[in-house]
Design a protein around this motif. Structure first.
Motif: not given
Lengths: 172, 103
Positions: B87-88, B40-47, B70-71
């Motif tokens: 998440a873990k 899967a493509k993984i993206e992390v979003i902060k603000e 973090l999203r």
């Protein structure tokens, strides 16, 4: 992207290279050929620039090596960020070194490392350490900055590039 | 390659950085490694800032301190499994493992 950045706490603005790099400790053309030697060479340069005391050299080198045992700080793209917390410093200090040949640092991507950003932070300031890593990684995402640094021949060239980066001449 | 609707819709999970030193080099390394284990493509979003979760350099640019939300967005066939594992890692493994939290 800059406009979308918001700061969550007081005083947590972006850090610049000039905020933590000890200018007199910058090393062009590193001589060391091994991981421990390069860490020692960079740490010794911080002694010469007056950023750390000579008496703390061995203890800092040992601490940085111990951190490397947990996992290499060679984060890819020919870059490593060896670092440690150390009670002898009261603010984040760091230096930059360039190896023309590159050396084996057990990097995450297996590539030789040419660019070193060594950081020593006070034990109680995790935020500053994070912001220094943010600055380094953000600037290094720019291929031109990376390439120019690797080609830098003198400490003055390196300082100039860091200043240019601080003035947003590279990347985002 | 044809992808089903299910695979192209991002699965989302919000996590809180709990370890005292934040997402410094070692956690960022572990996060990117874990992200690279999935297709899967993984993206992390902060603000509002969105970065590639498979790149340690990108993850480090988040400068995510303790308490940061973090999203994580995962898109692809193993998105759900990927989200659970990431998440873990952030909320459990990093929060409890002192050896990982040594900057």
């Amino acid at each position: 992207m800059d406009a979308m950045m918001t700061m969550t706490e007081k005083g947590s603005g972006r850090m610049k290279f000039a905020d933590f790099v000890s200018r007199g400790a910058i090393c062009a053309d590193l001589a060391a050929g091994s991981k421990e030697d390069v860490i020692r060479e960079l740490t010794a340069s911080l002694v010469r620039s007056g950023a750390i005391a000579e008496d703390d050299l061995e203890s800092i080198v040992k601490a940085i090596m111990k951190r490397e045992e947990l996992g290499s700080t060679g984060i890819g793209r020919g870059v490593a960020v060896p670092h440690t917390k150390h009670p002898s410093v009261d603010r984040l200090v760091g230096t930059v070194g360039v190896s023309n040949e590159g050396l084996d640092f057990n990097s995450l991507d297996g590539e030789k490392v040419q660019l070193f950003f060594l950081l020593i932070s006070p034990p109680d300031r995790p935020g500053d350490h994070l912001r220094a890593l943010e600055n380094i990684s953000r600037q290094l995402r720019d291929d031109t900055f990376c390439r120019f640094l690797k080609q830098a021949k003198t400490a003055e060239d390196i300082w100039q590039l860091l200043e240019d980066a601080d003035n947003n001449h590279f990347g985002t | 390659m044809e992808e089903s609707n299910l695979d192209t819709q991002a699965k989302v999970r919000e996590v809180v950085v709990r370890n005292s030193h934040g997402l410094h080099a070692r956690p960022a390394d572990l996060f990117a490694r874990q992200a690279n284990r999935c297709t899967a493509k993984i993206e992390v979003i902060k603000e509002g800032v969105r970065v590639d979760g498979k790149s340690i350099l990108d993850v480090l640019t988040l400068a995510a301190e303790q308490g940061t939300v973090l999203r994580i967005e995962a898109t692809g066939p193993d998105a759900q499994v990927a989200l659970e594992a990431l998440a873990k890692l952030i909320e459990v493994d990093l929060a409890s493992e002192e050896t990982i939290d040594q900057p």
